[in-house]
Design an enzyme around this catalytic site. Structure first.
Site, PDB file in Angstrom:
ATOM      1  N   ASP A  77     -11.771   1.087   3.435  1.00 58.17           N
ATOM      2  CA  ASP A  77     -11.849  -0.366   3.250  1.00 58.17           C
ATOM      3  C   ASP A  77     -13.291  -0.820   3.015  1.00 58.17           C
ATOM      4  OD1 ASP A  77      -9.620  -1.928   3.051  1.00 58.17           O
ATOM      5  OD2 ASP A  77      -9.219  -1.970   5.214  1.00 58.17           O
ATOM      6  N   LYS A  80       0.842  -1.200   0.000  1.00 58.55           N
ATOM      7  CA  LYS A  80       0.000   0.000   0.000  1.00 58.55           C
ATOM      8  C   LYS A  80       0.877   1.251   0.000  1.00 58.55           C
ATOM      9  CE  LYS A  80      -3.674  -2.493   2.203  1.00 58.55           C
ATOM     10  NZ  LYS A  80      -4.096  -3.103   3.457  1.00 58.55           N
ATOM     11  N   GLN A 114      -5.236  -2.207   9.478  1.00 59.76           N
ATOM     12  CA  GLN A 114      -4.798  -3.482   8.907  1.00 59.76           C
ATOM     13  C   GLN A 114      -5.217  -4.625   9.837  1.00 59.76           C
ATOM     14  OE1 GLN A 114      -3.236  -3.858   5.810  1.00 59.76           O
ATOM     15  NE2 GLN A 114      -3.622  -6.021   6.223  1.00 59.76           N
TER      16      GLN A 114
END
Ligand code: NAP
Length: 296
Positions: free
Chosen positions: A136, A69, A113
């Site tokens: 997300d 990322k 994460q």
């Protein structure tokens, strides 16, 4: 001699009838060009998108994903703030950080994460992110929008799958789509996206009886199970499109949930692993950050 001719004809037949491995890298390149233009336009408005990434685990795969990322953020000149914690982090610390980021107008997206350290309540922490910064697409508000067919932030892997289907010109409307796997982040989300695009959708899972009854009737088969080479040619429909979401490590190699070589002569299209759905997921994330920034 005759035998050799026969073998050549058979080989030729097989080659003619082979399905195609979808060129996902090519699709990603096209999406990257579009994304660059979008970000240029934002820069013209003096907006530089910013992503905040929170890592609170020692999970090795997570570190690899965070690295990917980061590299993509650099490629697109998206600012990135990383918050890395050790196992002593408390839930309150994370909630306070999220609160601060939620109220920081220079931060467009917040990414946590997963997995988090075991003592942290993942749901509680994820749900604390402001839905408009949940790049997300895991927040119940964004999932609700997906189910309602309303606008919202769509989670990255399912979004990537739809771009693949659209790019190969697959008309989703009216097709029988079967999704194996019912996780929120993949199975349920892609099922709703396909439904919103007028497919007739069936979700299968570990308690599904007679799985092959469904897979043999699937024009579009999405496999998100986490079992290496789970799907073989004997249980798929001739001429189908098979999307392999699985990422499994076997003897140091990454393999998908579909036995690609085996299904190739039966499918119209199949994605490979690696080089398939995975490479669209991270790009979808950056697109989501840019989309949020464009609303500033
Ligand atoms: P997950 O939460 O473990 O879900 C797996 C699903 O598979 C569950 O719904 C489970 O059913 C179902 N299942 C397990 N065994 C089955 C069987 N024998 N027959 C039918 N269904 C079965 O996994 P996930 O997070 O969705 O991920 C799935 C795979 O995709 C993993 O390999 C993961 O690494 C990969 N992944 C890839 C990306 C990407 O970017 N490419 C992103 C996310 C995940 P139950 O619900 O009944 O247990």
């Amino acid at each position: 001699m005759l035998y050799h001719i026969y073998v050549l004809i058979r080989l030729n037949d097989r080659m003619m009838n082979l399905g195609q491995i979808i060129d996902v890298k090519g699709i990603v390149e096209k999406r990257k060009e579009a994304l660059k233009l979008k970000i240029d336009k934002l820069n013209d408005r003096n907006i530089v998108p910013k992503l905040a990434v929170i890592l609170a685990s020692f999970d090795e795969a997570s570190k690899i994903y965070v690295g990917k990322k980061k590299r993509l953020c650099e490629e697109f000149k998206i600012l990135q703030e990383e918050y890395i914690y050790d196992e002593n982090v408390t839930e309150d610390e994370l909630l306070n950080l999220i609160d601060k980021l939620n109220n920081d107008d220079t931060v467009d997206g917040i990414l946590i994460q997963l997995p988090l350290f075991k003592h942290l309540d993942e749901k509680k922490i994820l749900n604390y992110i402001k839905p408009t910064k949940d790049v997300d697409g895991f927040h119940p508000v964004n999932l609700g929008n997906l189910v309602a067919g309303s606008k919202g932030i769509v989670s990255c892997t399912p979004k990537g799958i739809i771009t693949i289907l659209e790019d190969i010109g697959e008309d989703i409307k009216g097709k029988n789509a079967v999704v194996i796997g019912r996780s929120v982040i993949v199975g349920k989300s892609i099922a709703h996206l396909l439904l919103n695009k007028d497919a007739t959708v069936t979700i299968c899972h570990s308690k599904t009886k007679n799985l092959e009854y469904y897979t043999k009737n699937a024009d579009i088969l999405v496999v998100a199970v986490g079992i290496p080479k789970f799907i073989k040619s004997d249980i798929i429909k001739e001429g189908s499109v098979v999307i392999d979401v699985g990422i499994n490590r076997v003897d140091g190699k990454v393999v998908g949930d579909v036995d690609t070589e085996d299904v190739l002569e039966k499918v119209k299209y199949v994605t490979s692993v690696p080089g398939g759905v995975g490479i669209t997921t991270v790009l979808s994330l950056i697109e989501n950050v840019a989309d949020v920034a464009s609303l500033r």
